[in-house]
Design a protein around this motif. Structure first.
Motif, PDB file in Angstrom:
ATOM      1  N   GLU A 109       2.620  -7.877  16.797  1.00 53.15           N
ATOM      2  CA  GLU A 109       2.442  -7.643  15.368  1.00 53.15           C
ATOM      3  C   GLU A 109       1.768  -6.283  15.173  1.00 53.15           C
ATOM      4  OE1 GLU A 109       0.013 -10.829  14.058  1.00 53.15           O
ATOM      5  OE2 GLU A 109       1.544 -12.374  14.351  1.00 53.15           O
ATOM      6  N   ASN A 110       2.234  -5.550  14.203  1.00 49.24           N
ATOM      7  CA  ASN A 110       1.622  -4.256  13.915  1.00 49.24           C
ATOM      8  C   ASN A 110       0.277  -4.488  13.233  1.00 49.24           C
ATOM      9  OD1 ASN A 110       0.905  -1.695  12.755  1.00 49.24           O
ATOM     10  ND2 ASN A 110       3.026  -1.058  12.977  1.00 49.24           N
ATOM     11  N   PRO A 111      -0.827  -4.064  13.859  1.00 48.70           N
ATOM     12  CA  PRO A 111      -2.150  -4.330  13.280  1.00 48.70           C
ATOM     13  C   PRO A 111      -2.542  -3.371  12.168  1.00 48.70           C
ATOM     14  CG  PRO A 111      -2.404  -3.123  15.323  1.00 48.70           C
ATOM     15  CD  PRO A 111      -0.927  -3.351  15.146  1.00 48.70           C
ATOM     16  N   LEU A 112      -1.676  -2.422  11.860  1.00 46.82           N
ATOM     17  CA  LEU A 112      -2.022  -1.409  10.871  1.00 46.82           C
ATOM     18  C   LEU A 112      -1.333  -1.639   9.531  1.00 46.82           C
ATOM     19  CD1 LEU A 112      -1.768   1.723  13.193  1.00 46.82           C
ATOM     20  CD2 LEU A 112      -3.750   0.254  12.763  1.00 46.82           C
ATOM     21  N   LEU A 113      -0.810  -2.837   9.327  1.00 44.80           N
ATOM     22  CA  LEU A 113      -0.121  -3.130   8.074  1.00 44.80           C
ATOM     23  C   LEU A 113      -1.086  -3.442   6.939  1.00 44.80           C
ATOM     24  CD1 LEU A 113       2.868  -5.298   9.366  1.00 44.80           C
ATOM     25  CD2 LEU A 113       2.864  -2.881   8.733  1.00 44.80           C
ATOM     26  N   ASN A 114      -2.375  -3.534   7.255  1.00 42.10           N
ATOM     27  CA  ASN A 114      -3.363  -3.851   6.220  1.00 42.10           C
ATOM     28  C   ASN A 114      -3.964  -2.606   5.595  1.00 42.10           C
ATOM     29  OD1 ASN A 114      -4.744  -2.993   8.445  1.00 42.10           O
ATOM     30  ND2 ASN A 114      -6.368  -4.522   8.326  1.00 42.10           N
ATOM     31  N   LYS A 115      -3.390  -1.453   5.864  1.00 48.22           N
ATOM     32  CA  LYS A 115      -3.891  -0.225   5.241  1.00 48.22           C
ATOM     33  C   LYS A 115      -3.730  -0.287   3.727  1.00 48.22           C
ATOM     34  CE  LYS A 115      -3.047   3.300   8.813  1.00 48.22           C
ATOM     35  NZ  LYS A 115      -2.370   4.591   9.048  1.00 48.22           N
ATOM     36  N   ASP A 116      -4.635   0.367   3.035  1.00 42.50           N
ATOM     37  CA  ASP A 116      -4.512   0.518   1.588  1.00 42.50           C
ATOM     38  C   ASP A 116      -4.264   1.993   1.292  1.00 42.50           C
ATOM     39  OD1 ASP A 116      -4.562   0.486  -1.115  1.00 42.50           O
ATOM     40  OD2 ASP A 116      -6.608  -0.271  -1.334  1.00 42.50           O
ATOM     41  N   PRO A 117      -3.012   2.396   1.103  1.00 39.72           N
ATOM     42  CA  PRO A 117      -2.703   3.813   0.884  1.00 39.72           C
ATOM     43  C   PRO A 117      -3.415   4.410  -0.322  1.00 39.72           C
ATOM     44  CG  PRO A 117      -0.722   2.571   1.381  1.00 39.72           C
ATOM     45  CD  PRO A 117      -1.809   1.576   1.154  1.00 39.72           C
ATOM     46  N   ARG A 118      -3.896   3.561  -1.231  1.00 37.86           N
ATOM     47  CA  ARG A 118      -4.586   4.071  -2.401  1.00 37.86           C
ATOM     48  C   ARG A 118      -5.885   4.777  -2.027  1.00 37.86           C
ATOM     49  NH1 ARG A 118      -3.252   1.301  -7.473  1.00 37.86           N
ATOM     50  NH2 ARG A 118      -1.246   0.300  -7.179  1.00 37.86           N
ATOM     51  N   LEU A 119      -6.437   4.414  -0.875  1.00 37.89           N
ATOM     52  CA  LEU A 119      -7.654   5.087  -0.432  1.00 37.89           C
ATOM     53  C   LEU A 119      -7.396   6.564  -0.146  1.00 37.89           C
ATOM     54  CD1 LEU A 119      -9.110   2.403   2.014  1.00 37.89           C
ATOM     55  CD2 LEU A 119      -9.768   2.842  -0.364  1.00 37.89           C
ATOM     56  N   ASN A 120      -6.157   6.902   0.132  1.00 36.49           N
ATOM     57  CA  ASN A 120      -5.775   8.292   0.395  1.00 36.49           C
ATOM     58  C   ASN A 120      -5.225   8.973  -0.851  1.00 36.49           C
ATOM     59  OD1 ASN A 120      -5.285   6.626   3.029  1.00 36.49           O
ATOM     60  ND2 ASN A 120      -5.651   8.713   3.720  1.00 36.49           N
ATOM     61  N   GLY A 121      -5.371   8.317  -1.985  1.00 31.88           N
ATOM     62  CA  GLY A 121      -4.886   8.913  -3.225  1.00 31.88           C
ATOM     63  C   GLY A 121      -3.489   8.512  -3.602  1.00 31.88           C
TER      64      GLY A 121
END
Length: 238
Positions: free
Chosen positions: A146-158
């Motif tokens: 499972e890809n462990p990076l799917l929980n990123k919130d792109p909004r944090l990067n604008g």
């Protein structure tokens, strides 16, 4: 895998692939393990959603004007290919490991010593500094595929235009509800063999008419040939 920009100065920073879900983002650190500093403010560059870090300060590289003049360069553009090379070596050593498992191993085996999986969103290192030694010493197949990076919130990067976790969860729930509904699960009705399609009937009639016309043309040609042959064989009158 993509490297982050120097600092999230505007919304266009959120469009960089490093901020997207599932993508490995790499920051640059110096020989002491400290993150790269902004060239203007001299403050540490802390980019949201960073996955790991690698050497990227004062790295010997080619000059932008000559291949024969090595210079010292710094930046995430130097750190990112180092991590990419680590993952490539791990994939070579463990060919049965999936891409997801390689990423799992990358973030589980950072630093010098064994440690529980932990993420720090404020130190600029994410899960920690990437370690080739530790990465190659552990079989990635022990980790979930499972890809462990799917929980990123792109909004944090604008990237405010991308969906939030709540919106994604709602969409996933709606998709599951739709797929489990009686209408979606019911088998499609079998076609009625007695029913006819008007278009199919017209095409069939055209084909039959064409065949009949072709037969008549062939028959007329044969009759014409026979009549001409008979006339040619008839003796001339005295």
């Amino acid at each position: 895998m993509r490297h982050p920009r120097t600092a999230p100065r505007n919304k266009r920073n959120g469009e960089a692939p490093n901020s997207l879900r599932g993508v490995v983002s790499v920051s640059a650190i110096d020989a002491n393990g400290d993150p790269m500093k902004d060239s203007r403010t001299r403050e540490p560059v802390i980019v949201p959603n960073v996955t790991t870090a690698a050497a990227g300060i004062n790295i010997i590289s080619n000059s932008s004007t000559s291949w024969d003049s090595p210079v010292l360069s710094s930046g995430t553009s130097l750190a990112t290919p180092i991590v990419a090379g680590m993952l490539a070596l791990a994939a070579q050593k463990y060919p049965n490991a999936t891409g997801n498992q390689l990423i799992q191993s990358l973030i589980h085996n950072t630093g010098r010593d064994d440690h529980p999986l932990a993420y720090n969103p404020t130190d600029g290192l994410g899960y920690g500094a990437a370690s080739l030694t530790r990465l190659l010493s552990v079989d990635p197949s022990q980790y979930p595929d499972e890809n462990p990076l799917l929980n990123k919130d792109p909004r944090l990067n604008g990237a405010d235009y991308l969906p939030t976790d709540a919106q994604l969860a709602a969409a996933q729930s709606a998709l599951g509800t739709a797929s489990n509904s009686p209408a979606a699960s019911a088998p499609a009705p079998a076609p009625d063999p007695t029913s006819t399609n008007p278009v199919d009937g017209i095409l069939t009639g055209v084909i039959i008419a064409g065949i009949i016309i072709l037969v008549l043309i062939i028959a007329a040609a044969i009759i014409t040939i026979v009549l001409v042959t008979r006339r040619a064989k008839r003796p001339p009158r005295a």
